[in-house]
Design a protein around this motif. Structure first.
Motif, short mmCIF file in Angstrom:
data_model
loop_
_atom_site.label_atom_id
_atom_site.label_comp_id
_atom_site.label_asym_id
_atom_site.label_seq_id
_atom_site.Cartn_x
_atom_site.Cartn_y
_atom_site.Cartn_z
N GLY A 31 0.78 -1.23 0.00
CA GLY A 31 0.00 0.00 0.00
C GLY A 31 0.81 1.27 0.00
N LYS A 32 2.12 1.20 -0.19
CA LYS A 32 2.98 2.38 -0.17
C LYS A 32 3.20 2.93 -1.58
N ARG A 33 3.53 4.22 -1.62
CA ARG A 33 3.97 4.83 -2.87
C ARG A 33 5.49 4.68 -2.92
N VAL A 34 5.96 3.96 -3.91
CA VAL A 34 7.37 3.60 -3.97
C VAL A 34 8.00 4.12 -5.25
N ALA A 35 9.22 4.63 -5.12
CA ALA A 35 10.02 5.01 -6.29
C ALA A 35 11.28 4.17 -6.31
N ILE A 36 11.69 3.75 -7.50
CA ILE A 36 12.94 3.02 -7.64
C ILE A 36 13.77 3.71 -8.70
N ILE A 37 15.02 4.02 -8.35
CA ILE A 37 15.93 4.69 -9.28
C ILE A 37 16.87 3.65 -9.85
N GLY A 38 16.81 3.46 -11.17
CA GLY A 38 17.68 2.50 -11.84
C GLY A 38 16.89 1.38 -12.47
N THR A 39 17.38 0.90 -13.59
CA THR A 39 16.75 -0.24 -14.28
C THR A 39 17.82 -1.24 -14.73
N GLY A 40 18.80 -1.46 -13.87
CA GLY A 40 19.82 -2.46 -14.15
C GLY A 40 19.40 -3.84 -13.70
N ALA A 47 5.81 -4.76 -7.43
CA ALA A 47 4.72 -4.04 -8.11
C ALA A 47 3.32 -4.48 -7.66
N PRO A 48 3.06 -5.79 -7.48
CA PRO A 48 1.71 -6.20 -7.06
C PRO A 48 1.35 -5.78 -5.64
N LYS A 49 2.35 -5.41 -4.81
CA LYS A 49 2.09 -5.11 -3.41
C LYS A 49 1.88 -3.63 -3.14
N VAL A 50 2.54 -2.79 -3.90
CA VAL A 50 2.55 -1.36 -3.60
C VAL A 50 1.31 -0.68 -4.15
N GLU A 51 1.01 0.52 -3.58
CA GLU A 51 -0.09 1.31 -4.14
C GLU A 51 0.28 1.84 -5.51
N HIS A 52 1.51 2.37 -5.59
CA HIS A 52 2.00 2.88 -6.87
C HIS A 52 3.51 2.77 -6.91
#
Length: 492
Positions: free
Chosen positions: A171-180, A191-196
């Motif tokens: 249910g959290k708003r999460v940001a991830i920096i990087g796509t390695g 992704a299935p767990k977070v709000e966004h």
């Protein structure tokens, strides 16, 4: 001459350190100690515990040739299983009593008068040894992003290499920096767990599916019958050799990567529905310039309504979120840094190394470019050996590298014992000859395609070199057993 505390100090109790210790024991060189910063062995697989972590080559290749597991649960093992394999190796070969946990090495200084290394510990104190083996690896110490305000974020911040399992992302708003490589594994898991989930991408990554399936009972049984393990490993090794050492190191001879790019594009088109998102996820560099990702659900995760891909450059991190160059602030509760590790940097060695005459290793590489004889030894740094030095790794299984390099090291140490030598040093001529060979052969590598300049790849160091050995695994294997010992000086 002062007697050192130990014959050899090994820095790191990951698979490199485990392999080095086993090799020393087999050679009868039992007076060694392993210094490990963590509380347990395993290296990469101790420090990295993020959701979805696993190996990206088949399990049958990701193991020692002399200690092949018959209990892999999948074709591509997960992190916990690899950590368990490390623990079993440590216990089976009696290494646990030789490891000093919680010992973070801060620096190592060579004593010219006594031909010994003094290893200084971060918490205070020091140990001495005749020989020093750097087995600290490159996938343990996280590389933090150079982004303004990253330390001002008021929410939860964590790097993938230091995952905080007390944090519930539900249910959290999460940001991830990087796509390695790490992000490719984390993103589909959370992704299935977070709000966004907001993914900030600087450079897209080519991604291919992998045959990652639970091993059926018949396959596990086959590993237990005579020859079963060997057959599994031979098939796996052939696949690994074909997909990197041959296709990348011999690209001009076998341009297999060109076909791989067509497969990548077809996979991307099949997995991502939105054409705009698909275009953002399409690299503008050729396959092979940068380490590709291997995952079956990474690309399709961007079809989710709660996942957004942002390619606008990050301007700064604020206490409430991430602001991009266009002025948009993405407010989040949790900030995940998937920004990788220092790999091909002059300070990639996790501790300061000062060799003969007070020369610092980082300065030596700064002046002379990154180089090491057979990826192991450096002139001016006597009695010092690296498992993963520049121009040692061919890109296949990391265990193939460990076994080749530890064989090289043991040959030197055994010869030193035979000659009662207290100082072992590679000659400048041998080093120069090897470096010239690397430069002469690198034209056939995949990394020199024009589009690679757009890849932002950690394969390239600051000088534009790629310190990977342009060879096959078999070539490296032979060289570790046949390099001329006269390339070293042995003196008392």
């Amino acid at each position: 001459m002062t007697t050192p505390d130990h014959h050899t100090i090994i820095v790191g109790a990951g698979f490199s350190g485990i392999g080095a210790a086993i090799a020393l024991d087999r050679a009868g060189l039992h007076d060694y100690v392993i210094l490990e910063a963590g509380a347990e062995p395993g290296g990469t697989w101790y420090w990295n515990t993020y959701p979805g972590i696993g190996v990206d080559i088949p399990s049958f290749s990701y193991q020692f040739s002399f200690e092949q597991s018959t209990s892999w649960s999948r074709t591509y093992a997960k992190g916990g299983e690899l950590k368990g394999y490390a623990d079993r190796c440590v216990d089976k070969y009696g290494l646990r009593r030789r490891i000093r946990f919680g010992m973070h090495v801060a620096a190592a200084v060579f004593d010219d008068e006594n031909d010994t290394w003094r290893v200084d510990l971060a918490h205070g104190g020091s140990l001495t040894a005749r020989f020093l083996i750097n087995a600290s690896g490159v996938l343990t110490v996280p590389k933090l992003p150079d982004i303004d305000g990253v330390d001002t974020f008021a929410g939860v911040t964590m790097h993938t290499a230091r995952w905080d399992h007390t944090q519930d992302l539900t249910g959290k708003r999460v940001a991830i920096i990087g796509t390695g490589a790490s992000a490719v594994q984390v993103i589909p898991e959370i992704a299935p767990k977070v709000e966004h989930l907001t993914v900030f991408q600087r450079t897209p990554i080519w991604c291919l599916p992998k045959f990652d399936v639970p091993l059926p009972a018949a396959a596990r049984l086959a590993m237990r019958i005579p020859g079963g393990k060997t057959l599994h490993r031979l098939i796996s090794q052939a696949y690994v050799e074909l997909t990197f050492p041959i296709s990348a190191q011999y690209y001009t001879v076998f341009p297999l990567a060109d076909r791989a790019e067509r497969l990548c594009r077809a996979y991307l088109k099949r997995e991502v529905r939105d054409p705009v998102t698909r275009d953002k996820l399409t690299p503008r560099y050729a396959v092979g310039c940068k380490r590709p990702g291997f995952h079956n659900t990474y690309l399709s995760t961007y079809n989710r309504d709660n996942v957004a891909l942002v390619t606008e450059p990050i301007r700064e991190v604020t206490p409430s979120g991430v602001t991009t160059a266009d002025g948009t602030t993405h407010e989040v509760d949790v900030l995940i840094l998937a920004t990788g590790f220092k790999v091909m940097d002059v300070d990639a060695v996790t501790f300061d190394v000062t060799g003969s005459g007070g020369v610092e290793l980082a300065d030596y590489w700064e002046r002379n470019r990154m180089q090491a004889y057979e990826g192991v030894s450096i002139p001016g740094f006597p009695n010092f050996f690296s498992v993963m030095g520049p121009y040692g790794y061919v890109g296949s299984s990391y265990f193939a590298l460990i076994e080749a390099q530890t064989r090289h090291i043991v040959r030197c140490l055994s010869q030193a014992a035979h000659q009662s030598a207290s100082r072992v040093e590679v000659s400048q001529e041998a080093n120069d000859r090897y470096f010239a060979e690397m430069m002469r052969k690198r034209h056939r590598q995949i990394f020199w395609q024009e589009s690679c300049s757009k890849a932002n790849s950690y394969y390239f160091d600051k000088n534009g070199d790629v310190p990977l050995r342009p060879a096959t695994t078999f070539e490296a294997y032979l060289r570790s057993r046949r390099f001329p010992l006269r390339d070293y000086s042995f003196s008392a």
